[in-house]
Write an enzyme that holds these catalytic residues in place. Structure first.
Site, PDB file in Angstrom:
ATOM      1  N   LYS A   1      44.366   6.146  -6.243  1.00  0.00           N
ATOM      2  CA  LYS A   1      45.413   5.513  -5.332  1.00  0.00           C
ATOM      3  C   LYS A   1      46.526   6.576  -5.246  1.00  0.00           C
ATOM      4  O   LYS A   1      46.792   7.583  -5.797  1.00  0.00           O
ATOM      5  CB  LYS A   1      45.857   4.200  -5.993  1.00  0.00           C
ATOM      6  CG  LYS A   1      46.549   4.486  -7.419  1.00  0.00           C
ATOM      7  CD  LYS A   1      46.828   3.257  -8.007  1.00  0.00           C
ATOM      8  CE  LYS A   1      47.835   3.178  -9.218  1.00  0.00           C
ATOM      9  NZ  LYS A   1      47.471   2.202  -9.797  1.00  0.00           N
TER      10      LYS A   1
ATOM     11  N   ARG B   1      51.643  -9.638 -12.130  1.00  0.00           N
ATOM     12  CA  ARG B   1      51.497  -9.079 -10.956  1.00  0.00           C
ATOM     13  C   ARG B   1      50.742  -9.567  -9.804  1.00  0.00           C
ATOM     14  O   ARG B   1      51.099 -10.049  -8.905  1.00  0.00           O
ATOM     15  CB  ARG B   1      51.526  -7.470 -11.077  1.00  0.00           C
ATOM     16  CG  ARG B   1      52.036  -6.470 -10.226  1.00  0.00           C
ATOM     17  CD  ARG B   1      51.890  -5.030 -10.601  1.00  0.00           C
ATOM     18  NE  ARG B   1      50.673  -4.558 -10.802  1.00  0.00           N
ATOM     19  CZ  ARG B   1      50.345  -3.476 -11.011  1.00  0.00           C
ATOM     20  NH1 ARG B   1      51.403  -2.568 -11.288  1.00  0.00           N
ATOM     21  NH2 ARG B   1      49.196  -2.892 -11.061  1.00  0.00           N
TER      22      ARG B   1
ATOM     23  N   TYR C   1      75.905  20.354   1.367  1.00  0.00           N
ATOM     24  CA  TYR C   1      76.803  19.165   1.922  1.00  0.00           C
ATOM     25  C   TYR C   1      77.813  18.630   1.080  1.00  0.00           C
ATOM     26  O   TYR C   1      77.561  18.498  -0.226  1.00  0.00           O
ATOM     27  CB  TYR C   1      75.741  18.320   2.269  1.00  0.00           C
ATOM     28  CG  TYR C   1      74.752  18.450   3.367  1.00  0.00           C
ATOM     29  CD1 TYR C   1      75.548  18.914   4.593  1.00  0.00           C
ATOM     30  CD2 TYR C   1      73.358  18.267   3.520  1.00  0.00           C
ATOM     31  CE1 TYR C   1      74.714  19.069   5.720  1.00  0.00           C
ATOM     32  CE2 TYR C   1      72.609  18.547   4.560  1.00  0.00           C
ATOM     33  CZ  TYR C   1      73.239  19.008   5.908  1.00  0.00           C
ATOM     34  OH  TYR C   1      72.763  19.301   6.798  1.00  0.00           O
TER      35      TYR C   1
HETATM   36  C1  LIG Z   1      47.291   2.140 -11.270  1.00  0.00           C
HETATM   37  C2  LIG Z   1      46.146   1.404 -12.059  1.00  0.00           C
HETATM   38  C3  LIG Z   1      45.427   1.793 -13.002  1.00  0.00           C
HETATM   39  C4  LIG Z   1      45.533   3.280 -13.740  1.00  0.00           C
HETATM   40  O1  LIG Z   1      46.567   3.199 -14.528  1.00  0.00           O
HETATM   41  P1  LIG Z   1      46.909   4.476 -15.260  1.00  0.00           P
HETATM   42  O2  LIG Z   1      48.183   4.063 -16.440  1.00  0.00           O
HETATM   43  O3  LIG Z   1      47.567   5.584 -14.259  1.00  0.00           O
HETATM   44  O4  LIG Z   1      45.864   4.924 -16.172  1.00  0.00           O
HETATM   45  C5  LIG Z   1      44.567   1.051 -13.385  1.00  0.00           C
HETATM   46  N1  LIG Z   1      44.345  -0.296 -13.300  1.00  0.00           N
HETATM   47  C6  LIG Z   1      44.983  -0.654 -12.204  1.00  0.00           C
HETATM   48  C7  LIG Z   1      44.924  -2.179 -11.943  1.00  0.00           C
HETATM   49  C8  LIG Z   1      46.248   0.051 -11.734  1.00  0.00           C
HETATM   50  O5  LIG Z   1      46.820  -0.470 -10.835  1.00  0.00           O
END
Ligand SMILES: *Cc1c(COP(=O)(O)O)cnc(C)c1O
Length: 367
Positions: free
Chosen positions: A38, A135, A263
């Protein structure tokens, strides 16, 4: 569009492959591996990363639909789980053969109405349960609501059941994590009983892989670890650094005692100094938080602090004691320790430092 911006983010694909095999060695032979790419592959280049490892992994995951579409367009043919598909994008999901995370009744209903209308059969979906992160995800008491719908609808098939750990990196939260594991196991067993088949189960992110081998189940989801960070100094030291941010000096100035830099005159020198101007700023991901010495760069292995305020495209650094010239290379980071230090100084985590590097910065892939 060619990008001639001299600032570059180098991506070391050999390090990516090394880190992938490091984590694979921690898994049982039968455990599958999903790699999370991602946010442009944690700020690197998702297309380059996925193409370099797609024959070595089972699944990829992205956060949003567009990220999955971009991978498909570039020829990635592995299954791609979309962790946060939006209802408005569900048709696009199907068109690109992406696999949605179904985490609520509203998205389940919306997806089923489309798969029904298109007369699909066994379209792969992934059911997410909330086991404590609060979440995304169904609650355990919604199992019957889901399975009732799925049992009379052949247009989709549950490819996996999953959940996400809230504090897998935190040894002080071990009890909480063990509780999440227990509740995930129970929810999965109850779900399977209702649905009559066994989808894959997965729970662990990078720190989960390291700290909870008993919870690897059928697949693990590797994110930050692929990029060289283990959320633990010992593990990180065994991984290879993937991303390096480098630039060059645009201009050098001698600043006299009493003069200011940048600045708002946020830095005023009390002695004569030499400063260097660099072509990157907050629009490149070097946030204003790094101004006034919070951030630093290295030139010829010597540290140079950021002076005054970070501007949109430019920072100035103190090179009084460094023998350097216009055009010389400057390193913002080229190892995990520096990234961790920048994260600590700016009150965040390595994840945020590396994912913040903006798309304006040229990516240079090292094979
Ligand atoms: C981003 C994410 C991961 C990966 O997590 P890391 O700590 O970067 O290994 C795994 N599962 C879900 C649902 C995520 O959102």
């Amino acid at each position: 569009m060619t990008n001639n911006h001299v600032t570059k983010l180098q991506i070391d694909l050999n390090a990516v492959k090394f880190n992938l095999s490091y984590f694979k060695q921690k898994l049982q032979e039968s455990t599958k591996i999903l790699v999370v790419v991602k946010a442009f592959g944690y700020g690197s280049d998702a297309v380059e990363i996925t193409k370099s490892i797609q024959d070595k992994v089972d699944y990829f995951a992205v956060a949003y639909t567009d990220e999955g579409v971009a991978l498909r367009k570039s020829g990635v043919n592995k299954p791609i789980l979309v962790l946060h598909p939006q209802i408005a994008n569900l048709e696009l999901i199907i068109k690109n053969f992406l696999e949605p995370n179904i985490y609520s009744s509203s998205i389940l209903d919306a997806f089923l109405s489309i798969t029904d209308a298109q007369n699909l059969t066994d379209y792969p979906i992934h059911i997410k349960f909330n086991t404590g992160l609060n979440r995304l995800g169904f609650k355990a008491d919604e199992i019957l609501i889901i399975t009732k719908k799925l049992n009379k609808n052949k247009s989709v098939k549950v490819a996996s059941i999953f959940s996400h750990l809230a504090a897998s990196e935190d040894k002080n939260e071990r009890d909480f994590t063990l509780q999440q594991i227990t509740s995930f196991k129970k929810t999965t067993a109850d779900f399977e009983q209702e649905i009559g088949y066994k989808p894959m189960m997965h729970l662990c992110n990078t720190s989960g892989i390291i700290n909870y081998p008993q919870a690897h189940f059928d697949m693990v989801r590797l994110g930050i670890g692929l990029y060289g960070f283990g959320n633990d100094a010992n593990i990180t030291s065994e991984l290879k650094n993937v991303v390096s941010l480098k630039s060059i000096i645009s201009q050098i100035h001698i600043i006299k005692k009493g003069q200011s830099v940048g600045y708002n005159r946020a830095f005023i020198t009390d002695k004569n100094i030499k400063i260097a101007t660099l072509p990157l700023g907050y629009a490149d991901g070097i946030g204003r938080i790094f101004g006034k010495g919070v951030g630093f760069v290295t030139i010829k292995n010597q540290i140079a602090n950021i002076l005054g305020n970070v501007s949109m495209d430019i920072i100035m650094i103190d090179v009084t004691n460094i023998d350097c010239n216009e055009g010389d290379e400057v390193t913002f980071f080229d190892n995990q320790k520096t990234v961790e230090k920048l994260a600590k100084n700016s009150n965040t985590i390595s994840y945020e430092i590396i994912t913040s590097i903006s798309q304006r910065i040229k990516r240079e892939v090292l094979h």
